[in-house]
Motif scaffolding. Structure first.
Motif, PDB file in Angstrom:
ATOM      1  N   GLY A 147       0.815  -1.219   0.000  1.00 15.88           N
ATOM      2  CA  GLY A 147       0.000   0.000   0.000  1.00 15.88           C
ATOM      3  C   GLY A 147       0.842   1.259   0.000  1.00 15.88           C
ATOM      4  N   THR A 148       1.904   1.258   0.798  1.00 18.78           N
ATOM      5  CA  THR A 148       2.791   2.413   0.879  1.00 18.78           C
ATOM      6  C   THR A 148       3.588   2.596  -0.402  1.00 18.78           C
ATOM      7  N   VAL A 149       4.034   1.484  -0.990  1.00 18.08           N
ATOM      8  CA  VAL A 149       4.832   1.552  -2.221  1.00 18.08           C
ATOM      9  C   VAL A 149       3.996   2.127  -3.362  1.00 18.08           C
ATOM     10  N   ILE A 150       2.788   1.620  -3.543  1.00 19.89           N
ATOM     11  CA  ILE A 150       1.920   2.134  -4.614  1.00 19.89           C
ATOM     12  C   ILE A 150       1.623   3.605  -4.391  1.00 19.89           C
ATOM     13  N   ARG A 151       1.317   3.962  -3.152  1.00 22.12           N
ATOM     14  CA  ARG A 151       1.037   5.368  -2.829  1.00 22.12           C
ATOM     15  C   ARG A 151       2.206   6.261  -3.190  1.00 22.12           C
ATOM     16  N   ASP A 152       3.414   5.864  -2.796  1.00 24.93           N
ATOM     17  CA  ASP A 152       4.592   6.696  -3.031  1.00 24.93           C
ATOM     18  C   ASP A 152       4.927   6.800  -4.517  1.00 24.93           C
ATOM     19  N   ILE A 153       4.744   5.691  -5.262  1.00 18.27           N
ATOM     20  CA  ILE A 153       5.039   5.710  -6.695  1.00 18.27           C
ATOM     21  C   ILE A 153       4.107   6.673  -7.422  1.00 18.27           C
ATOM     22  N   VAL A 154       2.824   6.605  -7.107  1.00 15.43           N
ATOM     23  CA  VAL A 154       1.851   7.481  -7.766  1.00 15.43           C
ATOM     24  C   VAL A 154       2.075   8.938  -7.363  1.00 15.43           C
ATOM     25  N   GLU A 155       2.322   9.170  -6.070  1.00 20.52           N
ATOM     26  CA  GLU A 155       2.573  10.538  -5.601  1.00 20.52           C
ATOM     27  C   GLU A 155       3.807  11.117  -6.282  1.00 20.52           C
ATOM     28  N   SER A 156       4.873  10.326  -6.374  1.00 19.43           N
ATOM     29  CA  SER A 156       6.110  10.791  -6.996  1.00 19.43           C
ATOM     30  C   SER A 156       5.909  11.084  -8.477  1.00 19.43           C
ATOM     31  N   SER A 157       5.215  10.191  -9.176  1.00 20.78           N
ATOM     32  CA  SER A 157       4.965  10.391 -10.608  1.00 20.78           C
ATOM     33  C   SER A 157       4.100  11.620 -10.847  1.00 20.78           C
ATOM     34  N   SER A 158       3.155  11.844  -9.948  1.00 23.15           N
ATOM     35  CA  SER A 158       2.307  13.027 -10.075  1.00 23.15           C
ATOM     36  C   SER A 158       3.113  14.308  -9.888  1.00 23.15           C
ATOM     37  N   LYS A 159       3.995  14.314  -8.897  1.00 25.83           N
ATOM     38  CA  LYS A 159       4.835  15.495  -8.668  1.00 25.83           C
ATOM     39  C   LYS A 159       5.781  15.742  -9.830  1.00 25.83           C
ATOM     40  N   ASN A 160       6.218  14.652 -10.474  1.00 27.73           N
ATOM     41  CA  ASN A 160       7.108  14.788 -11.624  1.00 27.73           C
ATOM     42  C   ASN A 160       6.356  15.113 -12.909  1.00 27.73           C
TER      43      ASN A 160
END
Length: 365
Positions: A147-160
């Motif tokens: 859950g944390t990994v998916i959250r962080d990947i999507v958040e990071s991609s969104s910021k980028n």
């Protein structure tokens, strides 16, 4: 005397105040962090991923699955398989299979999440290109809980700026707002790694229509005026050549003018961009060539955005939200086509007018 009486009254009220009538210990709860929905023949396959708090358990993440006709039904079945009560108040990610979205609107399946006020409506809604099962059972031990990994990947991609970020409550608005069509993050399994591939676009009925790659997702965010943070973009010095230049969009603003001429809507999207150069693959004298480079970048941004607009119009979609401007400025004309806005937008004349200013060239000139 009066003050002492008030203090005494407060103490009595605090003593008489009822506490929590129902206790739920972590060991007795099944806290869902990731909810997966996929289609398997004529039934739905639902996945739950939740952390395990029992110290004696070797696996720290428990993934349960069930098949049924509704999310409520499968949750009941999962309840019968877990050691604790299923709790949705910490839900972080909702994964929806693309093969499910090709056949139907998945939103009615999520209705149960809105009925219970204890459920989390800020969960990220993500489309999975491929079986949802592959992502649910991905090996993320070296990175953390799923859950944390998916959250962080999507958040990071969104910021980028390589995908959009749509939460459950926003998805609700996109489904019911006739002025816009839904757009969700899209991911897949690539070389055994969870990878964000761009943005999935849904039609007015909530079905999958097409996808945008990472670069097209950046342009979509630019047209939406949603580049709150620095967003990278790679362009060519000349169309078709290998002389690439990479920039960071540090600031941008969008102004849309709306009109109605000769039986169709007319939109002029003005984009102002302040950029920093992060990489170049060709020699250039910035002091002499900056105006020409800015002009070339403007032409390239215009071309890339126009290609994206054509793709959106071809599928009769409106992830940009031009319907918001149409309804605000040309209400009478909008009212006549609101039920078929995608079709009306596909016939609209849309022009892109970018203005690019290079503000920073990095340390080396």
């Amino acid at each position: 005397m009066k003050r002492k009486f008030l203090y005494g009254l407060q103490v009595v009220l605090l003593i008489l105040m009822p506490g929590c009538g129902e206790k739920l210990y972590l060991e007795q709860a099944s806290i869902v962090l990731v909810l997966g929905l996929d289609k398997e023949q004529d039934t739905y396959k639902i996945f739950h991923s939740n952390p395990v708090f029992n110290r004696q358990a070797e696996e720290k993440v428990d993934i349960t699955t069930a098949t049924g006709s509704t999310l409520r039904e499968t949750t009941t079945l999962i309840n019968n398989m877990t050691t604790g009560k299923v709790v949705g108040g910490k839900l972080q990610n909702i994964l929806i299979g693309k093969r499910l979205l090709r056949k139907q609107n998945a939103f009615p399946l999520l209705d149960v999440l809105f009925r219970d006020p204890k459920n989390e409506t800020n969960a990220r809604v993500i489309v999975v290109d491929g079986p949802v099962q592959d992502v649910m059972y991905a090996d993320t031990q070296d990175k953390g809980m799923l859950g944390t990994v998916i959250r962080d990947i999507v958040e990071s991609s969104s910021k980028n700026g390589t995908t959009v970020l749509t939460r459950l409550l926003q998805f609700h608005r996109q489904i019911f707002d006739k002025r816009i069509t839904p757009h969700l993050s899209e991911m897949t399994m690539k070389n055994d790694e969870i990878t964000v591939t761009g943005t999935a676009l849904l039609d007015r009925q909530g079905k999958y229509a097409t996808s945008l790659n990472n670069k097209e997702s950046t342009l979509l965010l630019l047209l939406q005026g949603d580049t709150k943070q620095s967003v990278p973009l790679m362009l060519h010095q000349k169309p078709g050549d290998q002389e690439e230049i990479s920039i960071n969009i540090d600031n941008s603003s969008v102004k849309v003018s709306t009109d109605f001429q000769k039986g169709r809507f007319v939109f002029d999207i003005g984009i102002q961009v302040e950029a920093s150069v992060t990489e170049r693959k060709f020699p250039i004298d910035w002091k002499k060539e900056t105006p020409r480079t800015e002009s070339l970048l403007q032409k390239q941004v215009k071309k890339e955005c126009e290609n994206l607009v054509k793709k959106i119009q071809q599928h009769q979609l409106d992830p940009i939200g031009l319907g918001i401007y149409a309804k605000s400025h040309r209400y009478a004309e909008w009212k006549r086509v609101e039920k078929e806005w995608g079709k009306a937008l596909s016939k609209a004349k849309i022009t892109i007018s970018p203005e690019v200013k290079i503000k920073n060239y990095g340390v080396s000139m």
